[in-house]
Each structure stands twice: as structure tokens, then as C-alpha cells.
Design a protein around this motif. Sequence first.
Motif, short mmCIF file in Angstrom:
data_model
loop_
_atom_site.label_atom_id
_atom_site.label_comp_id
_atom_site.label_asym_id
_atom_site.label_seq_id
_atom_site.Cartn_x
_atom_site.Cartn_y
_atom_site.Cartn_z
N TRP A 170 0.80 -1.22 0.00
CA TRP A 170 0.00 0.00 0.00
C TRP A 170 0.84 1.27 0.00
CZ3 TRP A 170 -4.81 -0.37 -1.44
CH2 TRP A 170 -5.47 -1.58 -1.28
N GLN A 222 -1.67 3.00 -4.56
CA GLN A 222 -2.50 4.05 -3.97
C GLN A 222 -3.41 4.69 -5.01
OE1 GLN A 222 0.16 6.80 -2.13
NE2 GLN A 222 0.71 5.40 -0.47
N ARG A 223 -2.89 4.91 -6.21
CA ARG A 223 -3.68 5.55 -7.25
C ARG A 223 -4.81 4.66 -7.74
NH1 ARG A 223 -0.76 6.71 -12.75
NH2 ARG A 223 -1.17 4.51 -12.94
N CYS A 224 -4.53 3.36 -7.91
CA CYS A 224 -5.51 2.45 -8.51
C CYS A 224 -6.45 1.81 -7.50
CB CYS A 224 -4.79 1.36 -9.30
SG CYS A 224 -3.84 1.98 -10.69
N TYR A 225 -5.97 1.55 -6.28
CA TYR A 225 -6.76 0.79 -5.32
C TYR A 225 -6.95 1.49 -3.99
CZ TYR A 225 -5.67 -2.92 -8.59
OH TYR A 225 -5.54 -3.66 -9.72
N GLY A 226 -6.75 2.79 -3.93
CA GLY A 226 -6.90 3.51 -2.68
C GLY A 226 -8.29 3.40 -2.10
N HIS A 227 -9.30 3.35 -2.95
CA HIS A 227 -10.68 3.25 -2.49
C HIS A 227 -11.03 1.84 -2.00
CE1 HIS A 227 -10.77 1.89 -6.64
NE2 HIS A 227 -11.91 1.27 -6.37
N ARG A 228 -10.19 0.83 -2.31
CA ARG A 228 -10.48 -0.55 -1.93
C ARG A 228 -9.70 -1.00 -0.70
NH1 ARG A 228 -10.48 -4.60 -7.04
NH2 ARG A 228 -12.55 -4.13 -7.79
N GLN A 229 -8.96 -0.12 -0.08
CA GLN A 229 -8.13 -0.52 1.04
C GLN A 229 -9.01 -1.06 2.17
OE1 GLN A 229 -5.39 2.47 2.24
NE2 GLN A 229 -4.14 1.06 3.41
N THR A 258 -10.56 -4.01 1.92
CA THR A 258 -11.46 -5.03 1.36
C THR A 258 -10.64 -6.15 0.75
OG1 THR A 258 -11.60 -3.92 -0.78
CG2 THR A 258 -13.25 -3.34 0.87
#
Length: 142
Positions: free
Chosen positions: A103, A109-116, A118
Amino acid sequence: MNFIIQNVKLGLLTGSEILTNSVRYASKKAKSSTRNSSPKTRPKHRGWKVQDGHTVHAGHILATQRNLRFHPGLNVGLGKNGTLFAIIPGKVLVTCEKADLNWEHTWVQRCYGHRQGTEFYKKYFNVIPEPQHQNFKLVDQI
């Protein structure tokens, strides 16, 4: 043209004469618009470069991408532009695994920041080294 206008004012021309004498032509040709009108943009050919089960050398490009679609697995590196490449020679193995991401990486961070926090699955490229032959002899025995 001046003569026709004067005669029209006087009402001397019939309807058919007015139609034949007053034809207007387009100054520009009608052209339809297209969505892909720029011929100078070349395709980037992103995606898989090597399929599952193929043999690769060290430094061989496995996949190119703009977003983090494929992830580096065992013996695979991630370039600054998202390119996946083989670190050692071997056989390519593509797997679908639960994402265990770093992370701290800017791409993550740019691609999966909203999924942290899950749980989700992604494709991983792995390079399995070829087994070496077992014909080694000690130098003292030769």
C-alpha cells in the motif's frame, strides 16, 4: 442578375423561369464528422506480451499497462510505466490470487486507494525457474 431582380419586381417572369434562373450552389462540400479522424495516433499495443506456459529470458517484457491491471508475482518486476518484466529466465505462470498489495507504492494508492481494507482478486504474473541439471561434480574429484 440585376435584370432578373427587376423583372421579378415587375412580375414578368413565370414560376418555372424563376426556378431555372435562381439556382444556388454550395460554397463548401458537405462533410460528415468521424470519431477517429486523427490518422497520426498510433495504437500502443498494450496488454499481454507472453502467454501462460511460455519460456522467457531475464528482462523479457511480460505485459504493458496504463493502470495496475496485472500484478508482479514471483521473479517478476514492475517498471515505472507499469511494465511487467521477468527478473530471471524461466516459464511464465499466470495466476488469479487474492491481492496482497504494497500500500506504500504510488501505483497501488492511485488504482486501489478506495479498496483498502477489502478483499479482492487480481491476475499475477510469475516466472518459475527451469530446473537445473544435476550433473555437478566436485573439483576435487576431477
